[in-house]
Motif scaffolding. Structure first.
Motif, PDB file in Angstrom:
ATOM      1  N   PRO A  46      -6.349  47.023 -72.734  1.00 30.51           N
ATOM      2  CA  PRO A  46      -5.808  47.785 -73.865  1.00 30.51           C
ATOM      3  C   PRO A  46      -6.174  49.271 -73.780  1.00 30.51           C
ATOM      4  O   PRO A  46      -5.367  50.129 -74.129  1.00 30.51           O
ATOM      5  CB  PRO A  46      -6.440  47.115 -75.084  1.00 30.51           C
ATOM      6  CG  PRO A  46      -6.644  45.699 -74.652  1.00 30.51           C
ATOM      7  CD  PRO A  46      -7.060  45.814 -73.200  1.00 30.51           C
ATOM      8  N   ALA A  47      -7.359  49.564 -73.272  1.00 31.87           N
ATOM      9  CA  ALA A  47      -7.778  50.967 -73.141  1.00 31.87           C
ATOM     10  C   ALA A  47      -6.852  51.750 -72.203  1.00 31.87           C
ATOM     11  O   ALA A  47      -6.608  52.942 -72.417  1.00 31.87           O
ATOM     12  CB  ALA A  47      -9.223  51.046 -72.650  1.00 31.87           C
ATOM     13  N   LEU A  52      -2.588  55.862 -72.050  1.00 30.55           N
ATOM     14  CA  LEU A  52      -1.193  56.243 -71.835  1.00 30.55           C
ATOM     15  C   LEU A  52      -0.609  56.838 -73.118  1.00 30.55           C
ATOM     16  O   LEU A  52       0.032  57.881 -73.089  1.00 30.55           O
ATOM     17  CB  LEU A  52      -0.382  55.021 -71.406  1.00 30.55           C
ATOM     18  CG  LEU A  52       1.129  55.189 -71.368  1.00 30.55           C
ATOM     19  CD1 LEU A  52       1.517  56.067 -70.192  1.00 30.55           C
ATOM     20  CD2 LEU A  52       1.796  53.842 -71.278  1.00 30.55           C
ATOM     21  N   PHE A  53      -0.859  56.181 -74.253  1.00 34.00           N
ATOM     22  CA  PHE A  53      -0.336  56.659 -75.531  1.00 34.00           C
ATOM     23  C   PHE A  53      -0.870  58.041 -75.872  1.00 34.00           C
ATOM     24  O   PHE A  53      -0.192  58.840 -76.507  1.00 34.00           O
ATOM     25  CB  PHE A  53      -0.708  55.696 -76.664  1.00 34.00           C
ATOM     26  CG  PHE A  53      -0.120  54.307 -76.541  1.00 34.00           C
ATOM     27  CD1 PHE A  53       1.006  54.054 -75.781  1.00 34.00           C
ATOM     28  CD2 PHE A  53      -0.720  53.249 -77.192  1.00 34.00           C
ATOM     29  CE1 PHE A  53       1.533  52.778 -75.681  1.00 34.00           C
ATOM     30  CE2 PHE A  53      -0.195  51.963 -77.105  1.00 34.00           C
ATOM     31  CZ  PHE A  53       0.932  51.723 -76.341  1.00 34.00           C
ATOM     32  N   LYS A  54      -2.089  58.322 -75.435  1.00 32.33           N
ATOM     33  CA  LYS A  54      -2.738  59.598 -75.770  1.00 32.33           C
ATOM     34  C   LYS A  54      -2.539  60.665 -74.701  1.00 32.33           C
ATOM     35  O   LYS A  54      -3.006  61.784 -74.850  1.00 32.33           O
ATOM     36  CB  LYS A  54      -4.223  59.365 -76.013  1.00 32.33           C
ATOM     37  CG  LYS A  54      -4.471  58.495 -77.230  1.00 32.33           C
ATOM     38  CD  LYS A  54      -5.920  58.138 -77.377  1.00 32.33           C
ATOM     39  CE  LYS A  54      -6.074  57.224 -78.593  1.00 32.33           C
ATOM     40  NZ  LYS A  54      -7.385  56.626 -78.675  1.00 32.33           N
ATOM     41  N   GLY A  55      -1.882  60.299 -73.602  1.00 31.11           N
ATOM     42  CA  GLY A  55      -1.595  61.275 -72.561  1.00 31.11           C
ATOM     43  C   GLY A  55      -2.735  61.564 -71.615  1.00 31.11           C
ATOM     44  O   GLY A  55      -2.794  62.629 -71.010  1.00 31.11           O
ATOM     45  N   GLU A  56      -3.632  60.617 -71.471  1.00 34.11           N
ATOM     46  CA  GLU A  56      -4.738  60.812 -70.541  1.00 34.11           C
ATOM     47  C   GLU A  56      -4.225  60.774 -69.111  1.00 34.11           C
ATOM     48  O   GLU A  56      -3.261  60.089 -68.795  1.00 34.11           O
ATOM     49  CB  GLU A  56      -5.805  59.746 -70.777  1.00 34.11           C
ATOM     50  CG  GLU A  56      -6.462  59.905 -72.134  1.00 34.11           C
ATOM     51  CD  GLU A  56      -7.430  58.796 -72.485  1.00 34.11           C
ATOM     52  OE1 GLU A  56      -7.632  57.874 -71.670  1.00 34.11           O
ATOM     53  OE2 GLU A  56      -7.986  58.854 -73.595  1.00 34.11           O
ATOM     54  N   ALA A  57      -4.874  61.507 -68.247  1.00 38.66           N
ATOM     55  CA  ALA A  57      -4.396  61.714 -66.885  1.00 38.66           C
ATOM     56  C   ALA A  57      -4.486  60.472 -66.002  1.00 38.66           C
ATOM     57  O   ALA A  57      -3.614  60.238 -65.176  1.00 38.66           O
ATOM     58  CB  ALA A  57      -5.164  62.858 -66.238  1.00 38.66           C
ATOM     59  N   LEU A  58      -5.513  59.664 -66.148  1.00 36.82           N
ATOM     60  CA  LEU A  58      -5.723  58.533 -65.252  1.00 36.82           C
ATOM     61  C   LEU A  58      -5.073  57.269 -65.803  1.00 36.82           C
ATOM     62  O   LEU A  58      -5.718  56.424 -66.403  1.00 36.82           O
ATOM     63  CB  LEU A  58      -7.218  58.303 -65.033  1.00 36.82           C
ATOM     64  CG  LEU A  58      -7.953  59.465 -64.367  1.00 36.82           C
ATOM     65  CD1 LEU A  58      -9.442  59.186 -64.304  1.00 36.82           C
ATOM     66  CD2 LEU A  58      -7.399  59.724 -62.980  1.00 36.82           C
ATOM     67  N   VAL A  59      -3.789  57.166 -65.593  1.00 38.42           N
ATOM     68  CA  VAL A  59      -3.030  56.008 -66.069  1.00 38.42           C
ATOM     69  C   VAL A  59      -2.731  55.109 -64.864  1.00 38.42           C
ATOM     70  O   VAL A  59      -2.187  55.577 -63.866  1.00 38.42           O
ATOM     71  CB  VAL A  59      -1.708  56.461 -66.743  1.00 38.42           C
ATOM     72  CG1 VAL A  59      -0.862  55.276 -67.113  1.00 38.42           C
ATOM     73  CG2 VAL A  59      -2.003  57.324 -67.953  1.00 38.42           C
ATOM     74  N   PRO A  60      -3.097  53.826 -64.942  1.00 39.71           N
ATOM     75  CA  PRO A  60      -2.838  52.905 -63.823  1.00 39.71           C
ATOM     76  C   PRO A  60      -1.379  52.447 -63.807  1.00 39.71           C
ATOM     77  O   PRO A  60      -1.062  51.309 -64.162  1.00 39.71           O
ATOM     78  CB  PRO A  60      -3.807  51.752 -64.103  1.00 39.71           C
ATOM     79  CG  PRO A  60      -3.909  51.728 -65.595  1.00 39.71           C
ATOM     80  CD  PRO A  60      -3.816  53.182 -66.024  1.00 39.71           C
ATOM     81  N   TRP A  61      -0.472  53.321 -63.400  1.00 38.94           N
ATOM     82  CA  TRP A  61       0.960  53.039 -63.482  1.00 38.94           C
ATOM     83  C   TRP A  61       1.359  51.782 -62.722  1.00 38.94           C
ATOM     84  O   TRP A  61       2.237  51.038 -63.167  1.00 38.94           O
ATOM     85  CB  TRP A  61       1.774  54.239 -63.016  1.00 38.94           C
ATOM     86  CG  TRP A  61       1.815  55.345 -64.015  1.00 38.94           C
ATOM     87  CD1 TRP A  61       1.175  56.553 -63.935  1.00 38.94           C
ATOM     88  CD2 TRP A  61       2.510  55.350 -65.265  1.00 38.94           C
ATOM     89  NE1 TRP A  61       1.439  57.294 -65.063  1.00 38.94           N
ATOM     90  CE2 TRP A  61       2.256  56.590 -65.894  1.00 38.94           C
ATOM     91  CE3 TRP A  61       3.324  54.421 -65.933  1.00 38.94           C
ATOM     92  CZ2 TRP A  61       2.784  56.929 -67.130  1.00 38.94           C
ATOM     93  CZ3 TRP A  61       3.850  54.759 -67.166  1.00 38.94           C
ATOM     94  CH2 TRP A  61       3.581  56.000 -67.751  1.00 38.94           C
ATOM     95  N   ASP A  62       0.733  51.515 -61.565  1.00 34.12           N
ATOM     96  CA  ASP A  62       1.088  50.298 -60.816  1.00 34.12           C
ATOM     97  C   ASP A  62       0.765  49.042 -61.620  1.00 34.12           C
ATOM     98  O   ASP A  62       1.577  48.118 -61.692  1.00 34.12           O
ATOM     99  CB  ASP A  62       0.357  50.246 -59.470  1.00 34.12           C
ATOM    100  CG  ASP A  62       0.971  51.177 -58.445  1.00 34.12           C
ATOM    101  OD1 ASP A  62       2.189  51.431 -58.526  1.00 34.12           O
ATOM    102  OD2 ASP A  62       0.232  51.639 -57.562  1.00 34.12           O
ATOM    103  N   ASP A  63      -0.416  48.999 -62.234  1.00 35.20           N
ATOM    104  CA  ASP A  63      -0.799  47.845 -63.053  1.00 35.20           C
ATOM    105  C   ASP A  63       0.101  47.729 -64.276  1.00 35.20           C
ATOM    106  O   ASP A  63       0.491  46.620 -64.663  1.00 35.20           O
ATOM    107  CB  ASP A  63      -2.260  47.951 -63.503  1.00 35.20           C
ATOM    108  CG  ASP A  63      -3.243  47.769 -62.365  1.00 35.20           C
ATOM    109  OD1 ASP A  63      -2.909  47.047 -61.393  1.00 35.20           O
ATOM    110  OD2 ASP A  63      -4.342  48.356 -62.431  1.00 35.20           O
ATOM    111  N   ILE A  64       0.423  48.850 -64.878  1.00 37.62           N
ATOM    112  CA  ILE A  64       1.307  48.855 -66.051  1.00 37.62           C
ATOM    113  C   ILE A  64       2.685  48.330 -65.670  1.00 37.62           C
ATOM    114  O   ILE A  64       3.243  47.466 -66.347  1.00 37.62           O
ATOM    115  CB  ILE A  64       1.395  50.265 -66.673  1.00 37.62           C
ATOM    116  CG1 ILE A  64       0.064  50.599 -67.371  1.00 37.62           C
ATOM    117  CG2 ILE A  64       2.572  50.373 -67.640  1.00 37.62           C
ATOM    118  CD1 ILE A  64      -0.054  52.048 -67.823  1.00 37.62           C
ATOM    119  N   ALA A  65       3.235  48.835 -64.576  1.00 39.18           N
ATOM    120  CA  ALA A  65       4.577  48.416 -64.147  1.00 39.18           C
ATOM    121  C   ALA A  65       4.613  46.919 -63.862  1.00 39.18           C
ATOM    122  O   ALA A  65       5.518  46.219 -64.316  1.00 39.18           O
ATOM    123  CB  ALA A  65       5.002  49.212 -62.911  1.00 39.18           C
TER     124      ALA A  65
END
Length: 142
Positions: A46-47, A52-65
């Motif tokens: 959830p973190a 992602l919702f807050k615009g933090e730079a380190l977003v795990p896009w592969d895991d999200i996708a």
């Protein structure tokens, strides 16, 4: 959310509001989305979505996708309750954003996004459906 909210988050919360699902809460929605992914969430927390919702730079896009694409298969398979539909819309928009950044593939995901709406036509009006499709298609690279 602050005035510094990312453009995609403004669109996503606008869609949430069009569905009249109550106040947007980053923490609750992130936890519900990860719970909907179940075992497919893998390393996603959830973190990660809150970041992602807050615009933090380190977003795990592969895991999200990966996680959201798997949950979209379930969301789009049948009619679902209103709150779950709202989360599915959020998941579709985040997935579209991930794809626009080079993660996952449109061919499969777009079909899920269309099926979600077509199986749940009683949720949201024409204005909502057009806003949803405008957002999804705005993420497709030209």
């Amino acid at each position: 959310m602050s005035d510094q909210t990312l453009p995609y988050m403004k669109s996503i919360t606008n869609l949430w509001n069009l569905l009249s699902l109550g106040e947007w809460n980053d923490e609750v929605i992130a936890a519900e989305l990860v719970a909907d992914c179940g075992v497919d969430a893998g390393n996603l927390t959830p973190a990660d979505l809150e970041g992602l919702f807050k615009g933090e730079a380190l977003v795990p896009w592969d895991d999200i996708a990966w996680s959201l694409n798997e949950s979209m298969a379930c969301y789009s398979a049948k009619k679902i309750p209103d709150r779950e539909f709202g989360r599915a819309v959020v998941a579709a928009c985040i997935l579209a954003e991930a794809i626009s950044r080079g993660h996952a593939h449109w061919e499969l995901s777009f079909d899920y996004m269309v099926r979600l709406i077509s199986r749940n036509l009683n949720k949201g009006d024409f204005e909502f459906r057009m806003a949803y499709f405008r957002y999804i298609t705005s993420c497709i690279a030209n």
